[in-house]
Write a protein that holds these residues in place. Sequence first.
Motif, mmCIF file in Angstrom:
data_model
loop_
_atom_site.group_PDB
_atom_site.id
_atom_site.type_symbol
_atom_site.label_atom_id
_atom_site.label_comp_id
_atom_site.label_asym_id
_atom_site.label_seq_id
_atom_site.Cartn_x
_atom_site.Cartn_y
_atom_site.Cartn_z
ATOM 1 N N LYS A 133 0.838 -1.210 0.000
ATOM 2 C CA LYS A 133 0.000 0.000 0.000
ATOM 3 C C LYS A 133 0.868 1.254 0.000
ATOM 4 N N LEU A 134 1.993 1.203 0.695
ATOM 5 C CA LEU A 134 2.927 2.323 0.693
ATOM 6 C C LEU A 134 3.460 2.573 -0.716
ATOM 7 N N ALA A 135 3.836 1.490 -1.415
ATOM 8 C CA ALA A 135 4.329 1.617 -2.792
ATOM 9 C C ALA A 135 3.260 2.183 -3.709
ATOM 10 N N GLY A 136 2.034 1.743 -3.543
ATOM 11 C CA GLY A 136 0.947 2.245 -4.369
ATOM 12 C C GLY A 136 0.700 3.730 -4.179
ATOM 13 N N GLU A 137 0.783 4.192 -2.933
ATOM 14 C CA GLU A 137 0.568 5.616 -2.664
ATOM 15 C C GLU A 137 1.686 6.461 -3.272
ATOM 16 N N ILE A 138 2.923 5.971 -3.197
ATOM 17 C CA ILE A 138 4.038 6.700 -3.813
ATOM 18 C C ILE A 138 3.858 6.747 -5.329
ATOM 19 N N ALA A 139 3.481 5.612 -5.923
ATOM 20 C CA ALA A 139 3.263 5.572 -7.377
ATOM 21 C C ALA A 139 2.117 6.479 -7.787
ATOM 22 N N PHE A 140 1.095 6.571 -6.966
ATOM 23 C CA PHE A 140 -0.053 7.422 -7.274
ATOM 24 C C PHE A 140 0.368 8.887 -7.372
ATOM 25 N N ARG A 141 1.346 9.279 -6.546
ATOM 26 C CA ARG A 141 1.787 10.671 -6.531
ATOM 27 C C ARG A 141 2.922 10.953 -7.515
ATOM 28 N N TYR A 142 3.832 9.983 -7.668
ATOM 29 C CA TYR A 142 5.055 10.277 -8.413
ATOM 30 C C TYR A 142 5.328 9.320 -9.573
ATOM 31 N N GLY A 143 4.476 8.348 -9.806
ATOM 32 C CA GLY A 143 4.734 7.374 -10.863
ATOM 33 C C GLY A 143 5.832 6.408 -10.463
ATOM 34 N N ASP A 144 6.328 5.652 -11.440
ATOM 35 C CA ASP A 144 7.349 4.644 -11.153
ATOM 36 C C ASP A 144 8.691 5.256 -10.752
ATOM 37 N N GLU A 145 8.882 6.557 -10.982
ATOM 38 C CA GLU A 145 10.126 7.200 -10.540
ATOM 39 C C GLU A 145 10.224 7.219 -9.024
#
Length: 627
Positions: free
Chosen positions: A390-402
Amino acid sequence: SIFPRFTTAGMSHGALSKEAHETLAIAMNRIGARSNSGEGGESRARYHRLPNGDWANSVTKQVASARFGVTPEYLISAKELQIKMAQGSKPGEGGIAAIRHSVPGVTLISPPPHHDIYSIEDLAQLIYDLKQVNPRAKVSVKLVAEAGVGTIAAGVVKAYADIVLISGHDGGTGASPLGSIKHAGIPWELGLAETQQVLVMNDLRGRVMLQTDGGMKTGRDVVVAAMLGAEEFGFGSAAVVAAGCVMARQCHLNTCPVGVATQREDLRARFPGSPDHVVNFFTYVAQQVREILASLGHRKLDDIIGRTDLLQQKLLEASPKIVSVNLSRVLAQADPTGTKPLKHTKSRNDRPEAPLDDTILQDAIDAIAGKGEIVLHYKVRNTHRAIGAKLAGEIAFRYGDEGLPDGTIECHFTGSAGQSFGAFCIQGMRLVLTGEANDYVGKSMAGGEIVVRPSERARFICHLNTIIGNTVMYGATGGSLFAAGQAGERFCVRNSGGQAVVEGVGDHGCEYMTGGTVVVLGKTGRNFGAGMTGGVAFVLDESNDLEKLYNPQLVGLERISDVEDIRTLQSLILRHQALTGSARARDVLGQWDLYLPQFWKVVPHPGESLPPAKASHPGEFKERIRA
C-alpha cells in the motif's frame, strides 16, 4: 446507464497496433465504459489525458501469468485489476519489447501458469496484494467457460474478488491458433448459467459482480447474458471490427493490411479507424438493448438480471439435432423461493481486517509528501501480509514509477513476515527484515531495496538454511533484493530488471527471465535458466553441479573473465555483505582468488531464440492441402 456495463475484452499491444489499441481506449472512456489493456503492459504516456481532453488509458489492467509490465504505476492507473487465470481462445507469446521490459528481436515466452497461484489460497493472496497496492480499484478474476467453472467461481468469491468474468470460447483475435479457437472452452452461455446458479445457491451472488464475454456482437446477446446472470458485458472482435479490422486473419504474420494488428509502421499508417466509429457501434448496441427491454416491459437492465424465466427454448422440428438438445438445466431458476439475491448487492467484496500498511502509511505521510527522510520500526508476524504494497501504491499514485529519492522511507521489521513482503516495492523505499519471510517476497517490485537477514542471535549457518520462500521477485522490473540465506523454488521467475543476491535457490531459478542481474552464492536446483532470454546470473558452483542442473535450451555457461563482469559481481556481493552482514559474502570476498574461478556466468545464447510457432490458420491449412 447501459454504457458503463460495456468493456472491451483483453487485447494486448502484441495483438493490436498502438493506433487500434488507443482508439478503443479513447472510445470506451468517452462513453464511460472500460477498455482492457490485455496482458502486455501499457505505455506510460497513456495514463495522462490528451490535449483535446480524450483519455487513452485502459482503465482495466490485466495481471497475467507473465506479469509483463506490471509496475506500481501501471496498477495504480487502473479502476479495475483483472487477474487472467484463463482465456477462452488463445495463449500468448511475443509483444512489444519496451513495454514488456524485454529484449527486442528475441522470442518472448509467456509462462503457462501463474507461478504464485497453485491453490485457491494463493489466488486469494494475489487478490489481497492487488487490493493493497491500489485500494481504489476493484479486482476481477477471468475464468474460461467450462464444465465445473461454477465451483471455481465460488472459490474466487470466497477469495474476495469483486468481479468474476466468465469468458466463452467464441471470438478471439486472428493471432489465435485455429485449434484453440475451435476447441478451447465452451460457449459463455453454459459457463455463465452454471456460475450464476452455483453462486446463488451458495448465497454468494450478492458479494460479486458477474461479467461475461466471448463473441458478443449485438444487443440481443447482452439481454440474453443478463437474463442468465451477467451484469457487465465484454466485446472483443466486434469492437475491433468497428475500429477498422477487416478480419484478414493475418495477425500472426505482422502483415495486417489495415494496420490494426501489426507493428510495421508502413502498415500502421493505413489504419482507418476513429473513436467515433467505436462509439457509434456501442450506441447502436445500447439502443437495441433498450428496444428489447421496452418490448418486455422493463426500463433497465437490472430488472432482468438472472431472470431465466424470461427465456424459453425454441424448438425447430426440422432439425433432429436441435430437437434432441435439452436446455432445461441452463434455464433453471437458481432460487425458486426468490429469497436470495440474483445480482451483486455490495459495491466491494473486501476483507474486514486492517493491514499493517495502514499504520505504516500514516507514519510515513510526511516523507511521502517530500518533507524529508524517515526511519520506522515494527514487529511483524506471519499474519502481516503484503507489507509495503500500500505504501508503494501511494508513492506511485503521486510520483509514478520514478518514486522518491533513494532511502526516503526506511522501514525495519523484526519477526517472521507473511506472504508478499515488499510486493510492488518502488524507488525511495528500503525494507529491512530481521528474521525470515514467506513466499512472494518482492513480487513485481519496480525499485527500492529489500533486505532480509537473520537475527544476530541465530546459531544456524545462514547459507545452508532457507530465509525466504518460493516465487521471490516474480515479475520484478527493477529494485534490489539481498537475502542472507537460501530462497525456495522459482526464484526470479520473469525477472526483467531487478538485481538480487541470495545464498542458494531451489528448482526453476531464473525461469523466463528477460533482464536484470542475479547472484547465487550457493547451490541451485534443477532446471535453472529455463526459458531465460535476457539478463545475467552469476552462480557460485563449489560442487560443480550446475552443468547438470541448468536448462541448456536458451542459455549457456561461461567462466567469468570480463573485467566489467568481475566488477559487477564484486560490487553486488560487497553491497550484500554491508546490508545483511552475511558471513558467506565475507568468506567469498576474503578469498576472492579462490572463489572467483568457481563462479559460472549464465547468459542467453547470443542471437538465438526459440523457433517460431507454426501458424495454424485457415489459409495455411488450404496451402497444405494443395501441397
